[in-house]
Design a protein around this motif. Sequence first.
Motif, PDB file in Angstrom:
ATOM      1  N   MET A  89       0.837  -1.195   0.000  1.00 61.12           N
ATOM      2  CA  MET A  89       0.000   0.000   0.000  1.00 61.12           C
ATOM      3  C   MET A  89       0.873   1.246   0.000  1.00 61.12           C
ATOM      4  O   MET A  89       1.913   1.283   0.674  1.00 61.12           O
ATOM      5  CB  MET A  89      -0.911   0.009   1.226  1.00 61.12           C
ATOM      6  N   MET A  90       0.452   2.248  -0.767  1.00 62.43           N
ATOM      7  CA  MET A  90       1.084   3.556  -0.702  1.00 62.43           C
ATOM      8  C   MET A  90       0.437   4.294   0.466  1.00 62.43           C
ATOM      9  O   MET A  90      -0.712   4.715   0.399  1.00 62.43           O
ATOM     10  CB  MET A  90       0.900   4.324  -2.015  1.00 62.43           C
ATOM     11  N   ALA A  91       1.180   4.404   1.542  1.00 63.18           N
ATOM     12  CA  ALA A  91       0.630   4.897   2.804  1.00 63.18           C
ATOM     13  C   ALA A  91       0.516   6.411   2.826  1.00 63.18           C
ATOM     14  O   ALA A  91       1.260   7.128   2.158  1.00 63.18           O
ATOM     15  CB  ALA A  91       1.519   4.435   3.956  1.00 63.18           C
ATOM     16  N   ASP A  92      -0.446   6.882   3.636  1.00 63.94           N
ATOM     17  CA  ASP A  92      -0.518   8.305   3.953  1.00 63.94           C
ATOM     18  C   ASP A  92      -1.055   8.455   5.360  1.00 63.94           C
ATOM     19  O   ASP A  92      -1.445   7.489   6.013  1.00 63.94           O
ATOM     20  CB  ASP A  92      -1.342   9.069   2.914  1.00 63.94           C
ATOM     21  N   VAL A  93      -1.078   9.695   5.843  1.00 64.92           N
ATOM     22  CA  VAL A  93      -1.409   9.942   7.243  1.00 64.92           C
ATOM     23  C   VAL A  93      -2.812   9.479   7.600  1.00 64.92           C
ATOM     24  O   VAL A  93      -3.051   8.984   8.704  1.00 64.92           O
ATOM     25  CB  VAL A  93      -1.222  11.438   7.587  1.00 64.92           C
ATOM     26  N   GLY A  94      -3.758   9.600   6.672  1.00 59.76           N
ATOM     27  CA  GLY A  94      -5.129   9.238   6.984  1.00 59.76           C
ATOM     28  C   GLY A  94      -5.292   7.753   7.224  1.00 59.76           C
ATOM     29  O   GLY A  94      -5.632   7.311   8.326  1.00 59.76           O
ATOM     30  N   ALA A  95      -5.026   6.959   6.204  1.00 65.32           N
ATOM     31  CA  ALA A  95      -5.262   5.522   6.289  1.00 65.32           C
ATOM     32  C   ALA A  95      -4.302   4.819   7.230  1.00 65.32           C
ATOM     33  O   ALA A  95      -4.661   3.808   7.847  1.00 65.32           O
ATOM     34  CB  ALA A  95      -5.153   4.902   4.901  1.00 65.32           C
ATOM     35  N   ASN A  96      -3.094   5.329   7.376  1.00 66.59           N
ATOM     36  CA  ASN A  96      -2.042   4.578   8.038  1.00 66.59           C
ATOM     37  C   ASN A  96      -1.513   5.208   9.317  1.00 66.59           C
ATOM     38  O   ASN A  96      -0.493   4.776   9.854  1.00 66.59           O
ATOM     39  CB  ASN A  96      -0.885   4.352   7.065  1.00 66.59           C
TER      40      ASN A  96
END
Length: 322
Positions: A89-96
């Motif tokens: 997954m390409m992570a970001d602050v929201g999901a991860n």
Amino acid sequence: MTRRAALAGGAAVLAAPALAQPGWPDRPIRLIVPFGAGGAIDTLSRTVAARFPDHANGQSLVVENRPGAGGAIAGAFTAQQRPDGLTLMMADVGANCIAKEMNPGLGYDPMTAFAPIIHLVSLPGALIAHPDVPYRSAAEIIAAAKERPEGFTFSSAGNGNGSHLFMELFLKRAGIRMVHVPYRSGAEMVTALVRGDAQFGFPTVSSALNMVRDGRARAVAVSWPDGTPLLPGIPPLAAELPGFNCSVWHGIVAPAGMERGMVLRINEVFGKIAAMPEVAEAVFRQQAGRMVGGSPENFADFIRRDHETWAPIISEGNIRSQ
């Protein structure tokens, strides 16, 4: 800071040695992206995917967009996959990082559901104002807001979006208040500011750049303590609020439970991509960003620190997903 320094991050990337799993990948890998096609994170994902076969036994990285719920749909899907290296997954602050704070009923905990692999990129934000706003520095904005509590408005790309969180951190550090007007996307957010429906915003520098250059908005400050060469002369917020430093970030994560050797092998592959000068150039040109790199432990520590920054902001502001 010079443009050359902004690109130097790619040369400084640290890649873990290939201690195990040298045969990975032996088939195409899918990369789950938590937002739709055409946005910044999708652009980054496709930039990385284009170079993936060169360092991954000729195998492809297939970008799979799963937008919705501020990234939580993609996060929940990825968390349920096997930790076999076939789904990343390409992570970001929201999901991860903050999805649980934004939605207490969420079916997964971002802080335990993923194995951090590598921090790929950080992007700066810019505090911008409508051209009719007379205040030209952060100090002037703070002074005016203290005289007129809740007399100013700011737009964002949605509750919990980076543009929202950056502004909330600014307001908290400055001890001021403004009325939040959330929109559904970054495009709607900046359009609202240009129209004058809001006086301030805190988008990424890349989102703000064209508006600033053609005079539809005015840049006041940037979120990085050393500024950015794409907005020369615009001071960092840290000059007024010492220690202020925040970024939009993205990296690679896998479902939790992945074997250590696999984690290191995937880190090695993406570390080589991150170190490519043409990737650093593309990220700088397209998104004003810097490549980061580093070990899985570096990325895990970074996510924990970011969670410590945003969790109290969300709790104190009672911020919830739209």
